[in-house]
Design a protein around this motif. Structure first.
Motif, PDB file in Angstrom:
ATOM      1  N   ILE A  18      -9.805  -0.866 -16.179  1.00 24.68           N
ATOM      2  CA  ILE A  18      -8.516  -1.108 -15.356  1.00 24.68           C
ATOM      3  C   ILE A  18      -8.760  -2.241 -14.238  1.00 24.68           C
ATOM      4  CG2 ILE A  18      -6.923   0.118 -13.510  1.00 24.68           C
ATOM      5  CD1 ILE A  18      -6.930   2.440 -15.208  1.00 24.68           C
ATOM      6  N   VAL A  19      -7.754  -3.141 -14.217  1.00 23.03           N
ATOM      7  CA  VAL A  19      -7.831  -4.140 -13.326  1.00 23.03           C
ATOM      8  C   VAL A  19      -6.849  -4.058 -12.289  1.00 23.03           C
ATOM      9  CG1 VAL A  19      -8.155  -6.597 -12.855  1.00 23.03           C
ATOM     10  CG2 VAL A  19      -9.051  -5.830 -14.907  1.00 23.03           C
ATOM     11  N   GLU A  20      -6.845  -3.989 -10.949  1.00 25.40           N
ATOM     12  CA  GLU A  20      -5.916  -3.782 -10.050  1.00 25.40           C
ATOM     13  C   GLU A  20      -5.481  -4.994  -9.612  1.00 25.40           C
ATOM     14  OE1 GLU A  20      -6.914  -1.231  -6.408  1.00 25.40           O
ATOM     15  OE2 GLU A  20      -8.450  -0.615  -7.923  1.00 25.40           O
ATOM     16  N   HIS A  21      -4.070  -5.270  -9.314  1.00 25.24           N
ATOM     17  CA  HIS A  21      -3.540  -6.535  -8.863  1.00 25.24           C
ATOM     18  C   HIS A  21      -2.566  -5.944  -7.558  1.00 25.24           C
ATOM     19  CE1 HIS A  21      -4.579  -9.241 -12.038  1.00 25.24           C
ATOM     20  NE2 HIS A  21      -4.638  -8.077 -12.630  1.00 25.24           N
ATOM     21  N   PRO A  68       6.973   3.686  -6.815  1.00 21.59           N
ATOM     22  CA  PRO A  68       8.114   2.866  -6.405  1.00 21.59           C
ATOM     23  C   PRO A  68       7.679   1.392  -5.871  1.00 21.59           C
ATOM     24  CG  PRO A  68       7.515   4.406  -4.912  1.00 21.59           C
ATOM     25  CD  PRO A  68       6.520   4.665  -6.116  1.00 21.59           C
ATOM     26  N   LEU A  69       8.221   0.484  -5.981  1.00 21.51           N
ATOM     27  CA  LEU A  69       8.609  -0.603  -5.272  1.00 21.51           C
ATOM     28  C   LEU A  69       8.767  -0.535  -3.945  1.00 21.51           C
ATOM     29  CD1 LEU A  69       9.990  -3.044  -8.258  1.00 21.51           C
ATOM     30  CD2 LEU A  69       7.610  -2.847  -7.584  1.00 21.51           C
ATOM     31  N   PRO A  70       8.381  -1.625  -3.023  1.00 22.40           N
ATOM     32  CA  PRO A  70       9.034  -1.329  -1.636  1.00 22.40           C
ATOM     33  C   PRO A  70      10.586  -1.785  -1.482  1.00 22.40           C
ATOM     34  CG  PRO A  70       7.089  -3.272  -1.899  1.00 22.40           C
ATOM     35  CD  PRO A  70       7.493  -2.451  -3.248  1.00 22.40           C
ATOM     36  N   ARG A  71      11.157  -1.249  -0.745  1.00 26.94           N
ATOM     37  CA  ARG A  71      12.720  -1.201  -0.938  1.00 26.94           C
ATOM     38  C   ARG A  71      13.356  -2.682  -0.956  1.00 26.94           C
ATOM     39  NH1 ARG A  71      15.304   3.223   0.998  1.00 26.94           N
ATOM     40  NH2 ARG A  71      13.754   4.955   1.651  1.00 26.94           N
ATOM     41  N   ASP A 125       0.913  -1.215  -0.168  1.00 24.53           N
ATOM     42  CA  ASP A 125       0.039  -0.169   0.045  1.00 24.53           C
ATOM     43  C   ASP A 125       0.901   1.181  -0.198  1.00 24.53           C
ATOM     44  OD1 ASP A 125      -2.574  -0.706  -0.019  1.00 24.53           O
ATOM     45  OD2 ASP A 125      -2.608  -1.408   2.012  1.00 24.53           O
ATOM     46  N   ASP A 126       0.826   2.296  -0.932  1.00 24.47           N
ATOM     47  CA  ASP A 126       1.505   3.281  -0.989  1.00 24.47           C
ATOM     48  C   ASP A 126       0.469   4.364  -1.235  1.00 24.47           C
ATOM     49  OD1 ASP A 126       4.320   4.690  -1.462  1.00 24.47           O
ATOM     50  OD2 ASP A 126       3.059   5.168  -3.468  1.00 24.47           O
ATOM     51  N   ALA A 127       0.457   5.580  -0.440  1.00 26.48           N
ATOM     52  CA  ALA A 127      -0.390   6.277  -0.604  1.00 26.48           C
ATOM     53  C   ALA A 127      -0.462   7.143  -2.041  1.00 26.48           C
ATOM     54  CB  ALA A 127      -0.166   7.647   0.651  1.00 26.48           C
ATOM     55  N   GLU A 128       0.882   7.432  -2.432  1.00 28.13           N
ATOM     56  CA  GLU A 128       0.986   8.188  -3.788  1.00 28.13           C
ATOM     57  C   GLU A 128       0.449   7.363  -4.971  1.00 28.13           C
ATOM     58  OE1 GLU A 128       4.495  10.830  -5.228  1.00 28.13           O
ATOM     59  OE2 GLU A 128       4.154  10.966  -3.211  1.00 28.13           O
ATOM     60  N   SER A 129       0.633   5.983  -4.654  1.00 24.63           N
ATOM     61  CA  SER A 129       0.303   5.072  -5.926  1.00 24.63           C
ATOM     62  C   SER A 129      -1.300   4.818  -5.737  1.00 24.63           C
ATOM     63  CB  SER A 129       0.920   3.770  -5.945  1.00 24.63           C
ATOM     64  OG  SER A 129       2.242   3.757  -5.832  1.00 24.63           O
ATOM     65  N   ALA A 130      -1.743   4.881  -4.710  1.00 22.99           N
ATOM     66  CA  ALA A 130      -3.375   4.882  -4.435  1.00 22.99           C
ATOM     67  C   ALA A 130      -3.956   6.078  -5.400  1.00 22.99           C
ATOM     68  CB  ALA A 130      -3.756   4.720  -3.259  1.00 22.99           C
ATOM     69  N   SER A 131      -3.379   7.487  -4.953  1.00 21.85           N
ATOM     70  CA  SER A 131      -4.042   8.471  -5.495  1.00 21.85           C
ATOM     71  C   SER A 131      -3.687   8.421  -7.301  1.00 21.85           C
ATOM     72  CB  SER A 131      -3.546   9.925  -4.953  1.00 21.85           C
ATOM     73  OG  SER A 131      -2.451  10.358  -5.601  1.00 21.85           O
TER      74      SER A 131
END
Ligand code: ADP
Length: 289
Positions: A64-67, A99-102, A42-48
Protein backbone atom coordinates in the motif's frame (compact mmCIF):
# COMPACT_ATOMS: atom_id res chain seq x y z
CA UNK A 1 -33.55 -21.44 18.05
CA UNK A 2 -31.37 -18.31 17.77
CA UNK A 3 -30.02 -17.48 14.33
CA UNK A 4 -26.78 -18.89 13.03
CA UNK A 5 -24.07 -16.25 13.05
CA UNK A 6 -22.60 -15.46 9.63
CA UNK A 7 -19.08 -14.94 10.92
CA UNK A 8 -17.20 -12.37 8.83
CA UNK A 9 -13.91 -12.86 10.63
CA UNK A 10 -13.90 -16.59 9.92
CA UNK A 11 -14.80 -16.03 6.27
CA UNK A 12 -12.09 -13.36 5.96
CA UNK A 13 -9.51 -15.75 7.42
CA UNK A 14 -10.52 -18.41 4.88
CA UNK A 15 -10.42 -16.04 1.91
CA UNK A 16 -7.08 -14.56 2.99
CA UNK A 17 -5.34 -17.82 2.05
CA UNK A 18 -6.47 -17.51 -1.57
CA UNK A 19 -5.23 -13.92 -1.71
CA UNK A 20 -1.76 -14.86 -0.51
CA UNK A 21 -1.57 -17.56 -3.20
CA UNK A 22 -2.50 -15.11 -5.96
CA UNK A 23 0.07 -12.54 -4.84
CA UNK A 24 2.74 -15.23 -4.64
CA UNK A 25 2.09 -16.09 -8.29
CA UNK A 26 2.30 -12.41 -9.28
CA UNK A 27 5.46 -11.78 -7.25
CA UNK A 28 7.14 -14.80 -8.83
CA UNK A 29 6.64 -12.97 -12.13
CA UNK A 30 8.20 -9.80 -10.71
CA UNK A 31 4.89 -8.00 -10.18
CA UNK A 32 4.30 -6.48 -6.76
CA UNK A 33 0.55 -5.91 -6.46
CA UNK A 34 0.26 -2.30 -5.33
CA UNK A 35 -2.65 -0.20 -4.11
CA UNK A 36 -2.34 3.59 -4.03
CA UNK A 37 -4.56 5.21 -1.42
CA UNK A 38 -5.17 8.89 -2.09
CA UNK A 39 -6.21 10.78 1.05
CA UNK A 40 -7.07 14.45 1.09
CA UNK A 41 -6.46 16.10 4.44
CA UNK A 42 -6.05 14.45 7.82
CA UNK A 43 -9.14 12.58 8.88
CA UNK A 44 -9.01 10.46 12.04
CA UNK A 45 -11.44 7.85 10.71
CA UNK A 46 -9.62 7.55 7.39
CA UNK A 47 -6.33 7.11 9.22
CA UNK A 48 -7.70 4.26 11.31
CA UNK A 49 -9.23 2.67 8.18
CA UNK A 50 -5.82 2.85 6.55
CA UNK A 51 -4.20 1.09 9.50
CA UNK A 52 -6.78 -1.71 9.23
CA UNK A 53 -6.37 -2.27 5.50
CA UNK A 54 -2.58 -2.17 5.84
CA UNK A 55 -2.73 -5.19 8.12
CA UNK A 56 -4.91 -7.08 5.64
CA UNK A 57 -2.67 -6.00 2.77
CA UNK A 58 0.44 -7.32 4.48
CA UNK A 59 -1.19 -10.75 4.89
CA UNK A 60 -2.37 -10.66 1.28
CA UNK A 61 1.05 -9.72 -0.13
CA UNK A 62 -0.27 -6.36 -1.36
CA UNK A 63 1.78 -3.17 -1.08
CA UNK A 64 0.00 0.00 0.00
CA UNK A 65 1.36 3.42 -0.96
CA UNK A 66 -0.24 6.44 0.70
CA UNK A 67 -0.66 9.71 -1.15
CA UNK A 68 -1.61 12.36 1.36
CA UNK A 69 -2.71 15.64 -0.19
CA UNK A 70 -3.25 18.81 1.87
CA UNK A 71 -6.83 19.54 2.97
CA UNK A 72 -6.95 22.79 0.97
CA UNK A 73 -5.93 21.18 -2.33
CA UNK A 74 -8.05 22.00 -5.38
CA UNK A 75 -10.09 19.67 -7.53
CA UNK A 76 -7.64 19.81 -10.43
CA UNK A 77 -4.70 18.78 -8.24
CA UNK A 78 -6.61 15.71 -7.02
CA UNK A 79 -7.56 14.83 -10.59
CA UNK A 80 -3.96 15.25 -11.70
CA UNK A 81 -2.69 12.93 -8.97
CA UNK A 82 -5.26 10.30 -9.95
CA UNK A 83 -4.26 10.60 -13.61
CA UNK A 84 -0.57 10.25 -12.74
CA UNK A 85 -1.32 7.07 -10.82
CA UNK A 86 -3.34 5.86 -13.80
CA UNK A 87 -0.22 6.10 -15.97
CA UNK A 88 2.13 4.54 -13.43
CA UNK A 89 2.79 0.89 -14.35
CA UNK A 90 3.83 0.01 -10.77
CA UNK A 91 0.42 1.02 -9.39
CA UNK A 92 -2.37 -1.50 -9.99
CA UNK A 93 -5.20 -0.19 -7.83
CA UNK A 94 -6.23 3.37 -6.94
CA UNK A 95 -8.52 4.17 -4.02
CA UNK A 96 -9.70 7.71 -3.38
CA UNK A 97 -10.46 7.78 0.32
CA UNK A 98 -13.79 9.30 1.36
CA UNK A 99 -15.06 11.46 2.90
CA UNK A 100 -13.32 14.27 1.04
CA UNK A 101 -13.02 17.70 2.70
CA UNK A 102 -16.20 19.76 2.30
CA UNK A 103 -14.50 21.99 -0.28
CA UNK A 104 -14.32 19.06 -2.73
CA UNK A 105 -17.16 17.14 -4.35
CA UNK A 106 -16.76 13.44 -5.02
CA UNK A 107 -19.17 13.85 -7.95
CA UNK A 108 -16.73 16.24 -9.62
CA UNK A 109 -13.74 13.93 -9.11
CA UNK A 110 -14.87 10.29 -9.23
CA UNK A 111 -14.57 10.06 -13.03
CA UNK A 112 -10.84 10.84 -12.70
CA UNK A 113 -10.21 7.59 -10.82
CA UNK A 114 -8.49 5.51 -13.54
CA UNK A 115 -11.17 3.01 -14.62
CA UNK A 116 -8.81 0.02 -15.02
CA UNK A 117 -7.45 0.62 -11.51
CA UNK A 118 -10.72 1.58 -9.86
CA UNK A 119 -10.68 -1.15 -7.20
CA UNK A 120 -13.50 0.39 -5.17
CA UNK A 121 -15.78 0.89 -8.16
CA UNK A 122 -16.02 4.66 -7.60
CA UNK A 123 -15.79 5.79 -11.22
CA UNK A 124 -19.29 6.34 -12.66
CA UNK A 125 -18.23 4.27 -15.70
CA UNK A 126 -17.71 1.26 -13.43
CA UNK A 127 -21.00 1.94 -11.66
CA UNK A 128 -22.65 1.95 -15.06
CA UNK A 129 -21.00 -1.32 -16.03
CA UNK A 130 -22.37 -2.84 -12.84
CA UNK A 131 -25.85 -1.66 -13.81
CA UNK A 132 -25.46 -3.17 -17.28
CA UNK A 133 -24.27 -6.44 -15.78
CA UNK A 134 -21.10 -6.43 -17.87
CA UNK A 135 -18.47 -8.46 -16.11
CA UNK A 136 -15.38 -6.28 -16.36
CA UNK A 137 -16.32 -3.74 -13.69
CA UNK A 138 -14.80 -3.73 -10.23
CA UNK A 139 -17.54 -4.42 -7.72
CA UNK A 140 -17.17 -1.97 -4.81
CA UNK A 141 -15.72 -3.71 -1.76
CA UNK A 142 -18.67 -3.50 0.64
CA UNK A 143 -21.29 -4.76 -1.84
CA UNK A 144 -18.85 -7.51 -2.88
CA UNK A 145 -18.54 -8.51 0.80
CA UNK A 146 -22.33 -8.70 1.14
CA UNK A 147 -22.41 -11.14 -1.77
CA UNK A 148 -19.52 -13.22 -0.38
CA UNK A 149 -21.47 -13.62 2.87
CA UNK A 150 -24.71 -14.47 1.04
CA UNK A 151 -22.88 -17.14 -0.96
CA UNK A 152 -22.35 -18.90 2.37
CA UNK A 153 -25.94 -18.48 3.50
CA UNK A 154 -28.78 -20.99 3.29
CA UNK A 155 -30.53 -18.66 0.79
CA UNK A 156 -27.88 -19.28 -1.89
CA UNK A 157 -28.51 -19.38 -4.82
CA UNK A 158 -30.69 -16.26 -4.77
CA UNK A 159 -32.73 -17.03 -7.89
CA UNK A 160 -36.39 -16.33 -7.19
CA UNK A 161 -35.78 -15.22 -3.60
CA UNK A 162 -37.55 -12.22 -2.11
CA UNK A 163 -34.88 -9.72 -1.03
CA UNK A 164 -35.09 -6.30 0.60
CA UNK A 165 -32.35 -3.69 0.68
CA UNK A 166 -32.68 -0.89 3.23
CA UNK A 167 -30.72 2.11 1.88
CA UNK A 168 -30.03 3.29 -1.67
CA UNK A 169 -26.63 4.98 -1.39
CA UNK A 170 -24.32 4.90 -4.38
CA UNK A 171 -21.64 3.10 -2.34
CA UNK A 172 -23.74 0.36 -0.75
CA UNK A 173 -27.51 0.17 -1.25
CA UNK A 174 -27.62 0.74 -4.99
CA UNK A 175 -24.76 -1.57 -6.02
CA UNK A 176 -26.05 -4.28 -3.63
CA UNK A 177 -29.45 -3.96 -5.32
CA UNK A 178 -27.88 -4.39 -8.77
CA UNK A 179 -25.91 -7.42 -7.63
CA UNK A 180 -28.98 -9.08 -6.10
CA UNK A 181 -30.97 -8.48 -9.29
CA UNK A 182 -28.03 -9.88 -11.24
CA UNK A 183 -28.40 -13.05 -9.18
CA UNK A 184 -32.10 -13.24 -10.09
CA UNK A 185 -33.55 -12.23 -6.73
CA UNK A 186 -36.75 -10.17 -6.59
CA UNK A 187 -35.59 -6.99 -4.91
CA UNK A 188 -37.44 -4.28 -3.00
CA UNK A 189 -35.45 -1.15 -2.17
CA UNK A 190 -36.41 0.75 0.99
CA UNK A 191 -35.09 4.19 1.88
CA UNK A 192 -35.69 7.20 4.06
CA UNK A 193 -38.97 8.05 2.34
CA UNK A 194 -40.37 4.55 2.68
CA UNK A 195 -43.46 4.86 4.82
CA UNK A 196 -43.56 1.49 6.52
CA UNK A 197 -40.45 -0.67 6.55
CA UNK A 198 -42.17 -3.61 8.24
CA UNK A 199 -44.80 -3.98 5.54
CA UNK A 200 -42.03 -4.68 3.00
CA UNK A 201 -39.62 -6.56 5.23
CA UNK A 202 -42.22 -9.16 6.21
CA UNK A 203 -41.90 -10.75 2.76
CA UNK A 204 -38.12 -10.72 2.58
CA UNK A 205 -36.08 -13.91 2.84
CA UNK A 206 -32.89 -11.89 2.43
CA UNK A 207 -32.51 -8.51 4.15
CA UNK A 208 -29.53 -6.21 3.61
CA UNK A 209 -29.48 -3.12 5.80
CA UNK A 210 -27.23 -0.13 4.99
CA UNK A 211 -28.94 2.94 6.43
CA UNK A 212 -26.55 4.14 9.13
CA UNK A 213 -29.38 4.15 11.70
CA UNK A 214 -28.70 2.01 14.79
CA UNK A 215 -31.56 -0.32 15.67
CA UNK A 216 -33.62 0.62 12.58
CA UNK A 217 -34.60 -2.99 11.85
CA UNK A 218 -35.98 -5.10 14.69
CA UNK A 219 -36.85 -8.77 14.99
CA UNK A 220 -40.58 -7.99 14.91
CA UNK A 221 -40.22 -6.64 11.34
CA UNK A 222 -38.53 -9.73 9.96
CA UNK A 223 -39.89 -12.77 8.20
CA UNK A 224 -39.13 -15.84 10.33
CA UNK A 225 -36.12 -17.67 8.89
CA UNK A 226 -34.73 -14.62 7.06
CA UNK A 227 -31.04 -14.09 6.41
CA UNK A 228 -29.98 -10.65 7.65
CA UNK A 229 -26.84 -8.82 6.51
CA UNK A 230 -26.14 -5.71 8.58
CA UNK A 231 -23.85 -3.25 6.83
CA UNK A 232 -24.37 -0.43 9.34
CA UNK A 233 -21.52 0.77 11.51
CA UNK A 234 -22.19 3.66 13.85
CA UNK A 235 -20.14 4.61 16.89
CA UNK A 236 -22.40 4.81 19.95
CA UNK A 237 -20.71 5.49 23.29
CA UNK A 238 -17.42 4.27 21.86
CA UNK A 239 -18.92 1.02 20.57
CA UNK A 240 -19.55 0.11 16.93
CA UNK A 241 -23.18 -0.89 16.40
CA UNK A 242 -25.15 -1.99 13.35
CA UNK A 243 -28.53 -0.96 11.93
CA UNK A 244 -30.23 -4.14 13.14
CA UNK A 245 -31.37 -4.67 16.71
CA UNK A 246 -29.34 -7.81 17.13
CA UNK A 247 -30.99 -9.36 20.20
CA UNK A 248 -34.53 -9.32 18.81
CA UNK A 249 -33.48 -10.10 15.23
CA UNK A 250 -31.50 -13.13 16.31
CA UNK A 251 -34.68 -14.69 17.73
CA UNK A 252 -36.52 -14.48 14.38
CA UNK A 253 -33.85 -14.75 11.68
CA UNK A 254 -32.22 -18.00 10.56
CA UNK A 255 -28.89 -16.28 9.89
CA UNK A 256 -27.45 -12.91 10.84
CA UNK A 257 -24.16 -11.02 10.60
CA UNK A 258 -22.82 -9.49 13.81
CA UNK A 259 -21.47 -5.93 14.07
CA UNK A 260 -18.53 -5.76 14.41
CA UNK A 261 -17.21 -8.98 12.90
CA UNK A 262 -19.64 -9.37 9.99
CA UNK A 263 -19.44 -7.38 6.78
CA UNK A 264 -16.40 -5.28 7.82
CA UNK A 265 -13.63 -7.90 7.78
CA UNK A 266 -14.91 -9.35 4.50
CA UNK A 267 -14.97 -5.87 2.92
CA UNK A 268 -11.24 -5.49 3.46
CA UNK A 269 -10.64 -8.85 1.81
CA UNK A 270 -12.88 -7.90 -1.11
CA UNK A 271 -10.79 -4.78 -1.67
CA UNK A 272 -7.59 -6.85 -1.79
CA UNK A 273 -9.26 -9.28 -4.21
CA UNK A 274 -9.93 -6.34 -6.50
CA UNK A 275 -6.31 -5.14 -6.25
CA UNK A 276 -5.06 -8.60 -7.21
CA UNK A 277 -7.56 -8.82 -10.06
CA UNK A 278 -6.37 -5.43 -11.29
CA UNK A 279 -2.72 -6.53 -11.13
CA UNK A 280 -3.52 -9.79 -12.94
CA UNK A 281 -5.47 -8.00 -15.69
CA UNK A 282 -2.81 -5.35 -16.19
CA UNK A 283 0.03 -7.86 -16.34
CA UNK A 284 -1.97 -9.98 -18.81
CA UNK A 285 -2.61 -6.99 -21.08
CA UNK A 286 1.01 -5.77 -20.95
CA UNK A 287 2.17 -9.24 -22.01
CA UNK A 288 -0.25 -9.21 -24.91
CA UNK A 289 1.34 -6.07 -26.35
P1 ADP B 1 -24.26 4.08 3.48
O1 ADP B 1 -23.02 4.74 3.03
O2 ADP B 1 -24.08 3.13 4.64
O3 ADP B 1 -25.03 3.40 2.39
P2 ADP B 1 -25.66 6.66 3.57
O4 ADP B 1 -25.70 7.54 4.76
O5 ADP B 1 -24.92 7.07 2.36
O6 ADP B 1 -25.20 5.22 4.11
O7 ADP B 1 -27.13 6.36 3.10
C1 ADP B 1 -28.11 6.02 4.00
C2 ADP B 1 -29.23 5.35 3.25
O8 ADP B 1 -30.16 4.86 4.21
C3 ADP B 1 -30.00 6.28 2.34
O9 ADP B 1 -30.22 5.64 1.11
C4 ADP B 1 -31.33 6.52 3.05
O10 ADP B 1 -32.40 6.68 2.16
C5 ADP B 1 -31.47 5.26 3.90
N1 ADP B 1 -32.18 5.54 5.15
C6 ADP B 1 -31.87 6.47 6.07
N2 ADP B 1 -32.78 6.46 7.07
C7 ADP B 1 -33.68 5.53 6.78
C8 ADP B 1 -34.88 5.05 7.40
N3 ADP B 1 -35.30 5.55 8.53
N4 ADP B 1 -35.54 4.04 6.79
C9 ADP B 1 -35.10 3.53 5.63
N5 ADP B 1 -34.00 3.93 5.00
C10 ADP B 1 -33.29 4.92 5.56
Amino acid sequence: MPARILDGRALAAELRLGLAERSTVLRARGIIPTLAVVMVGDDAESASYLRRIKRVATDAGVEIVEHLLPADVGESAVRLRLATLGGDPTTHGVLLQQPLPRSLSIRAIADAVPARKDVDGANPANQGRLAFGTGAAFVPATPAAVLLLLERSDKWPLRGREAAVVGRSSVVGLPVTLLLIGHDATVTVLHRSTVELAAHLERAEVVVVAAGKPGLVTGAMLRPGATVIDVGTTLVDGKTVGDVEFASAQEVAAEITPVPGGVGPVTNIALMQNVLTAAERQSASSHAI
